[in-house]
Design an enzyme around this catalytic site. Structure first.
Site, PDB file in Angstrom:
ATOM      1  N   GLY A  19     -23.326  29.436  -7.527  1.00 17.94           N
ATOM      2  CA  GLY A  19     -23.626  28.027  -7.266  1.00 17.94           C
ATOM      3  C   GLY A  19     -24.373  27.292  -8.365  1.00 17.94           C
ATOM      4  O   GLY A  19     -24.231  26.078  -8.506  1.00 17.94           O
TER       5      GLY A  19
ATOM      6  N   ASP B   5     -28.919  26.662  -7.049  1.00 18.53           N
ATOM      7  CA  ASP B   5     -28.334  25.374  -6.666  1.00 18.53           C
ATOM      8  C   ASP B   5     -29.071  24.725  -5.500  1.00 18.53           C
ATOM      9  O   ASP B   5     -29.412  23.550  -5.540  1.00 18.53           O
ATOM     10  CB  ASP B   5     -26.839  25.526  -6.335  1.00 18.53           C
ATOM     11  CG  ASP B   5     -26.537  26.614  -5.295  1.00 18.53           C
ATOM     12  OD1 ASP B   5     -27.469  27.332  -4.869  1.00 18.53           O
ATOM     13  OD2 ASP B   5     -25.362  26.748  -4.897  1.00 18.53           O
TER      14      ASP B   5
ATOM     15  N   ASP C  69     -31.933  26.757   1.375  1.00 19.67           N
ATOM     16  CA  ASP C  69     -31.662  26.358   2.763  1.00 19.67           C
ATOM     17  C   ASP C  69     -32.610  27.157   3.669  1.00 19.67           C
ATOM     18  O   ASP C  69     -33.731  26.709   3.946  1.00 19.67           O
ATOM     19  CB  ASP C  69     -30.186  26.635   3.051  1.00 19.67           C
ATOM     20  CG  ASP C  69     -29.744  26.202   4.433  1.00 19.67           C
ATOM     21  OD1 ASP C  69     -30.481  25.424   5.065  1.00 19.67           O
ATOM     22  OD2 ASP C  69     -28.664  26.618   4.889  1.00 19.67           O
TER      23      ASP C  69
ATOM     24  N   LYS D 158     -32.957  21.762   0.822  1.00 25.69           N
ATOM     25  CA  LYS D 158     -32.540  21.354   2.170  1.00 25.69           C
ATOM     26  C   LYS D 158     -33.504  22.045   3.118  1.00 25.69           C
ATOM     27  O   LYS D 158     -33.391  23.232   3.376  1.00 25.69           O
ATOM     28  CB  LYS D 158     -31.105  21.853   2.381  1.00 25.69           C
ATOM     29  CG  LYS D 158     -30.396  21.241   3.549  1.00 25.69           C
ATOM     30  CD  LYS D 158     -28.898  21.487   3.483  1.00 25.69           C
ATOM     31  CE  LYS D 158     -28.535  22.900   3.843  1.00 25.69           C
ATOM     32  NZ  LYS D 158     -27.074  23.127   3.952  1.00 25.69           N
TER      33      LYS D 158
ATOM     34  N   PHE E 175     -23.973  20.053   5.267  1.00 27.43           N
ATOM     35  CA  PHE E 175     -23.458  21.020   4.308  1.00 27.43           C
ATOM     36  C   PHE E 175     -22.952  20.269   3.094  1.00 27.43           C
ATOM     37  O   PHE E 175     -22.140  19.356   3.190  1.00 27.43           O
ATOM     38  CB  PHE E 175     -22.351  21.875   4.932  1.00 27.43           C
ATOM     39  CG  PHE E 175     -22.115  23.104   4.128  1.00 27.43           C
ATOM     40  CD1 PHE E 175     -22.959  24.200   4.237  1.00 27.43           C
ATOM     41  CD2 PHE E 175     -21.069  23.159   3.209  1.00 27.43           C
ATOM     42  CE1 PHE E 175     -22.771  25.332   3.464  1.00 27.43           C
ATOM     43  CE2 PHE E 175     -20.863  24.295   2.430  1.00 27.43           C
ATOM     44  CZ  PHE E 175     -21.726  25.375   2.567  1.00 27.43           C
TER      45      PHE E 175
ATOM     46  N   ASP F  51     -20.254  25.217  -3.181  1.00 28.81           N
ATOM     47  CA  ASP F  51     -18.911  25.410  -2.616  1.00 28.81           C
ATOM     48  C   ASP F  51     -18.916  25.478  -1.100  1.00 28.81           C
ATOM     49  O   ASP F  51     -19.950  25.630  -0.457  1.00 28.81           O
ATOM     50  CB  ASP F  51     -18.336  26.738  -3.119  1.00 28.81           C
ATOM     51  CG  ASP F  51     -18.986  27.944  -2.425  1.00 28.81           C
ATOM     52  OD1 ASP F  51     -20.227  28.000  -2.409  1.00 28.81           O
ATOM     53  OD2 ASP F  51     -18.253  28.799  -1.889  1.00 28.81           O
TER      54      ASP F  51
HETATM   55  P1  IMP Z   1     -30.498  30.409   1.861  1.00 28.68           P
HETATM   56  O1  IMP Z   1     -30.621  31.901   1.667  1.00 28.68           O
HETATM   57  O2  IMP Z   1     -30.160  30.050   3.277  1.00 28.68           O
HETATM   58  O3  IMP Z   1     -31.666  29.614   1.327  1.00 28.68           O
HETATM   59  O4  IMP Z   1     -29.196  29.977   1.125  1.00 28.68           O
HETATM   60  C1  IMP Z   1     -29.120  29.938  -0.206  1.00 28.68           C
HETATM   61  C2  IMP Z   1     -27.698  29.934  -0.693  1.00 28.68           C
HETATM   62  O5  IMP Z   1     -26.767  29.499   0.302  1.00 28.68           O
HETATM   63  C3  IMP Z   1     -27.610  28.930  -1.819  1.00 28.68           C
HETATM   64  O6  IMP Z   1     -27.891  29.530  -3.048  1.00 28.68           O
HETATM   65  C4  IMP Z   1     -26.196  28.440  -1.693  1.00 28.68           C
HETATM   66  O7  IMP Z   1     -25.352  29.260  -2.477  1.00 28.68           O
HETATM   67  C5  IMP Z   1     -25.848  28.575  -0.221  1.00 28.68           C
HETATM   68  N1  IMP Z   1     -25.997  27.282   0.500  1.00 28.68           N
HETATM   69  C6  IMP Z   1     -26.986  26.875   1.319  1.00 28.68           C
HETATM   70  N2  IMP Z   1     -26.792  25.627   1.777  1.00 28.68           N
HETATM   71  C7  IMP Z   1     -25.643  25.210   1.210  1.00 28.68           C
HETATM   72  C8  IMP Z   1     -24.895  23.966   1.243  1.00 28.68           C
HETATM   73  O8  IMP Z   1     -25.252  22.971   1.897  1.00 28.68           O
HETATM   74  N3  IMP Z   1     -23.748  23.945   0.510  1.00 28.68           N
HETATM   75  C9  IMP Z   1     -23.316  24.995  -0.232  1.00 28.68           C
HETATM   76  N4  IMP Z   1     -23.980  26.158  -0.336  1.00 28.68           N
HETATM   77  C10 IMP Z   1     -25.129  26.265   0.388  1.00 28.68           C
HETATM   78 MG    MG Z   2     -26.375  30.212  -4.357  1.00 27.22          MG
END
Ligand code: IMP
Ligand code: MG
Length: 172
Positions: free
Chosen positions: A41, A97, A100, A128, A149, A156
């Site tokens: 990403g 990137d 979340d 986010k 999203f 992606d």
């Molecule tokens: P986390 O572990 O939930 O913080 O997610 C991190 C990873 O999930 C990021 O590095 C992204 O690759 C993917 N991700 C989280 N939210 C989104 C989104 O809204 N669009 C696309 N990829 C996302």
């Molecule tokens: Mg990522």
């Protein structure tokens, strides 16, 4: 048909990336900076960011995956490419990137710390924050975004949309 709703324009992205690059250049002046981009990403963000830095920098990538092809994190992080560089006593900046739930970055920061760097900081393009599962502080953030999203600028959905130069909200 999925709908793409514009969220950030090319200009807005370029402005913020330039601001953050300026801050990083000033914070890491006279230090030995290693940037570790989180694939896939961050590939566009990293390439835009490093070209705006005015300090020497080394660049490596790590690949972490937690999704499969759905739109919510499994929390099950898998490393599919390790770090090649020696991080001992170096100043490391992890670049991703989007954050979340925070699970991926929390895991990666611990992983990077296990190599004995002098410092570890985190730079993310998008924050986010509505679905955070672990408390996590990023040192550099370009934009805070509400729920939804997001795709484009490297992000992606099932490997689609990474090439779009703007950020869109994807409505499935
Ligand atoms: P986390 O572990 O939930 O913080 O997610 C991190 C990873 O999930 C990021 O590095 C992204 O690759 C993917 N991700 C989280 N939210 C989104 C989104 O809204 N669009 C696309 N990829 C996302
Ligand atoms: Mg990522």
């Amino acid at each position: 048909m999925p709908e793409l709703i514009p969220v950030l324009t090319k200009d807005a992205i370029a402005r913020k990336v330039s601001d953050i690059a300026h801050k990083i250049s000033s914070d890491y002046k006279d230090r030995e900076l290693i940037i570790i981009g989180v694939l896939k990403g961050s590939f566009i963000f990293v390439s835009d960011l490093v070209r705006q830095l005015t300090i020497p920098v080394k660049i490596d990538f790590i690949s972490a995956s937690s999704y499969g092809s759905s739109t919510s994190s499994s929390g099950n992080i898998r490393l599919t490419k390790e770090i090649d560089m020696d991080l001992k006593d170096k100043d490391v900046l992890i670049v991703d990137d989007i954050i979340d739930t925070g699970l991926t970055l929390a895991y990666l920061v611990d992983y990077v710390k296990s190599f004995g760097p002098k410092t570890v900081k985190v730079c993310i393009f998008l924050d986010k924050n509505e679905r955070r599962k672990v408390e996590f502080h990023a040192d550099y953030v370009c934009y805070v975004v509400p729920k939804g999203f997001l795709v484009g600028y490297g992000l992606d959905c099932a490997e689609n949309y990474r090439n779009l130069p703007e950020i869109y909200h994807l409505k499935l």
